[in-house]
Scaffold this motif. Structure first.
Motif, PDB file in Angstrom:
ATOM      1  N   GLY A 181       0.802  -1.210   0.000  1.00 46.39           N
ATOM      2  CA  GLY A 181       0.000   0.000   0.000  1.00 46.39           C
ATOM      3  C   GLY A 181       0.841   1.269   0.000  1.00 46.39           C
ATOM      4  N   LEU A 182       0.144   2.395   0.005  1.00 39.24           N
ATOM      5  CA  LEU A 182       0.777   3.703   0.008  1.00 39.24           C
ATOM      6  C   LEU A 182       1.024   4.171   1.439  1.00 39.24           C
ATOM      7  CD1 LEU A 182      -1.206   5.524  -2.827  1.00 39.24           C
ATOM      8  CD2 LEU A 182       0.933   4.223  -2.982  1.00 39.24           C
ATOM      9  N   VAL A 183       2.055   4.985   1.601  1.00 38.39           N
ATOM     10  CA  VAL A 183       2.456   5.488   2.916  1.00 38.39           C
ATOM     11  C   VAL A 183       2.480   7.009   2.859  1.00 38.39           C
ATOM     12  CG1 VAL A 183       4.309   5.560   4.632  1.00 38.39           C
ATOM     13  CG2 VAL A 183       3.844   3.444   3.367  1.00 38.39           C
ATOM     14  N   GLU A 184       1.927   7.636   3.878  1.00 38.63           N
ATOM     15  CA  GLU A 184       1.979   9.091   3.964  1.00 38.63           C
ATOM     16  C   GLU A 184       3.299   9.499   4.595  1.00 38.63           C
ATOM     17  OE1 GLU A 184      -0.622  12.861   5.731  1.00 38.63           O
ATOM     18  OE2 GLU A 184      -1.404  10.812   5.835  1.00 38.63           O
ATOM     19  N   ALA A 185       4.020  10.379   3.939  1.00 42.21           N
ATOM     20  CA  ALA A 185       5.342  10.785   4.408  1.00 42.21           C
ATOM     21  C   ALA A 185       5.272  11.340   5.824  1.00 42.21           C
ATOM     22  CB  ALA A 185       5.930  11.844   3.473  1.00 42.21           C
ATOM     23  N   GLY A 186       6.188  10.844   6.687  1.00 37.45           N
ATOM     24  CA  GLY A 186       6.280  11.334   8.053  1.00 37.45           C
ATOM     25  C   GLY A 186       5.211  10.821   8.989  1.00 37.45           C
ATOM     26  N   GLN A 187       4.338   9.915   8.518  1.00 38.74           N
ATOM     27  CA  GLN A 187       3.241   9.418   9.343  1.00 38.74           C
ATOM     28  C   GLN A 187       3.384   7.910   9.567  1.00 38.74           C
ATOM     29  OE1 GLN A 187       0.917  11.401  10.779  1.00 38.74           O
ATOM     30  NE2 GLN A 187       2.072  13.095   9.863  1.00 38.74           N
ATOM     31  N   PRO A 188       3.123   7.425  10.788  1.00 37.28           N
ATOM     32  CA  PRO A 188       3.205   5.978  11.044  1.00 37.28           C
ATOM     33  C   PRO A 188       2.093   5.225  10.323  1.00 37.28           C
ATOM     34  CG  PRO A 188       2.297   7.123  12.954  1.00 37.28           C
ATOM     35  CD  PRO A 188       2.733   8.186  11.986  1.00 37.28           C
ATOM     36  N   LEU A 189       2.328   3.952  10.118  1.00 40.78           N
ATOM     37  CA  LEU A 189       1.363   3.093   9.431  1.00 40.78           C
ATOM     38  C   LEU A 189       1.241   1.793  10.212  1.00 40.78           C
ATOM     39  CD1 LEU A 189      -0.359   2.531   6.817  1.00 40.78           C
ATOM     40  CD2 LEU A 189       1.698   1.458   5.887  1.00 40.78           C
ATOM     41  N   ARG A 190       0.033   1.296  10.333  1.00 39.69           N
ATOM     42  CA  ARG A 190      -0.213   0.030  11.015  1.00 39.69           C
ATOM     43  C   ARG A 190      -0.997  -0.877  10.072  1.00 39.69           C
ATOM     44  NH1 ARG A 190      -0.504  -1.627  16.497  1.00 39.69           N
ATOM     45  NH2 ARG A 190      -1.972  -3.330  16.879  1.00 39.69           N
ATOM     46  N   LEU A 191      -0.496  -2.101   9.881  1.00 40.88           N
ATOM     47  CA  LEU A 191      -1.133  -3.048   8.975  1.00 40.88           C
ATOM     48  C   LEU A 191      -1.428  -4.340   9.714  1.00 40.88           C
ATOM     49  CD1 LEU A 191       1.091  -2.546   5.786  1.00 40.88           C
ATOM     50  CD2 LEU A 191      -1.138  -1.526   6.260  1.00 40.88           C
ATOM     51  N   PRO A 192      -2.597  -4.947   9.474  1.00 48.32           N
ATOM     52  CA  PRO A 192      -2.960  -6.189  10.162  1.00 48.32           C
ATOM     53  C   PRO A 192      -2.201  -7.387   9.618  1.00 48.32           C
ATOM     54  CG  PRO A 192      -4.658  -5.594   8.579  1.00 48.32           C
ATOM     55  CD  PRO A 192      -3.674  -4.455   8.595  1.00 48.32           C
ATOM     56  N   ALA A 193      -2.175  -8.447  10.412  1.00 51.10           N
ATOM     57  CA  ALA A 193      -1.419  -9.648  10.050  1.00 51.10           C
ATOM     58  C   ALA A 193      -1.916 -10.253   8.748  1.00 51.10           C
ATOM     59  CB  ALA A 193      -1.512 -10.670  11.181  1.00 51.10           C
ATOM     60  N   GLU A 194      -3.231 -10.223   8.520  1.00 54.36           N
ATOM     61  CA  GLU A 194      -3.758 -10.849   7.305  1.00 54.36           C
ATOM     62  C   GLU A 194      -3.304 -10.126   6.040  1.00 54.36           C
ATOM     63  OE1 GLU A 194      -7.168  -8.592   9.409  1.00 54.36           O
ATOM     64  OE2 GLU A 194      -5.541  -9.987   9.932  1.00 54.36           O
TER      65      GLU A 194
END
Length: 236
Positions: A181-194
């Motif tokens: 997926g896409l990431v916003e610069a300077g912002q954390p990202l959380r993704l589920p295990a699935e």
């Protein structure tokens, strides 16, 4: 001057990633990688090769000066002047430090700081660094024992309005990279295990600069901004 012969062009891109070109030539190659998809793929192939080679560098004990340096870079301490400051700020020192060694050292000191362990089990950490001679950490990935992935920024990247950061992982080169997926610069990202799937030691993660909306292909099309491999942080 950018050569037309593919093998000469590939060699020139490799020299660029190793930091062997002067500023004028480096600027030309950087522009070529930004504008030419084939050149971008050559750069990506070189980066992965260099990372695999750096993984073979034997582990070494970190310098006593590393801990205060990392704490300072994360803003956890006020800067402390000392005789080692100039040594650590030396560009030559960072060039002589391999990406694999930097990764191992950063993992060792960042793990206790960024997030306390939730439950005991297999957990992985990845330090994403700039490719080439810079070897500068920009993001930290942690995969908890339940498979949840968190991506935390260490820097505030400036991304043009018509571009985006895209998150990728690669386990088997034969299968090719998979977009997370896409990431916003300077912002954390959380993704589920699935969404992540099973993670294993040595798994490749990277952030690339892509057109707005992401790569038009099922693989990276733009330059790699940050890259790193998963390291087992703890296990039962």
């Amino acid at each position: 001057m950018i050569p037309h012969d593919p093998e000469e062009r590939r060699a020139l891109i490799g020299e660029y990633l190793l930091g062997l070109l002067d500023e004028r030539d480096a600027t030309e190659v950087r522009q070529l990688i930004d504008e030419d998809e084939q050149a971008a793929r050559m750069a990506l192939d070189w980066e992965r090769l260099f990372l695999e080679l750096s993984d073979q560098v034997p582990a070494q004990a970190p310098s006593p000066a590393l801990w205060p340096r990392i704490r300072q870079s994360l803003g956890l301490d006020e800067p402390r002047p000392g005789p080692l400051a100039n040594w650590w700020n030396s560009l030559l020192t960072w060039r002589l430090t391999s990406a694999a060694l930097a990764m191992a050292l950063l993992v060792a000191v960042l793990m206790p700081l960024l997030r306390a362990p939730d439950i005991i089990g297999e957990r992985y950490t990845v330090v994403l660094q700039q490719p080439g001679e810079a070897a500068k950490p920009g993001w930290v990935i942690q995969v908890s024992s339940d498979g949840t992935l968190t991506l935390d920024p260490l820097v505030a990247d400036q991304v043009p309005d018509d571009h985006a950061l895209q998150f990728w992982t690669l386990i088997d080169p034969a299968d090719g990279p998979r977009s997370l997926g896409l990431v916003e610069a300077g912002q954390p990202l959380r993704l589920p295990a699935e969404q992540i799937g099973a993670v294993q030691a040595g798994q490749l993660f990277e952030l690339t600069l892509e057109p707005a909306g992401g790569s038009p292909y099922n693989r990276p099309s733009g330059p790699v901004l940050y890259i790193g491999r998963a390291v087992l942080a703890s296990a039962n």
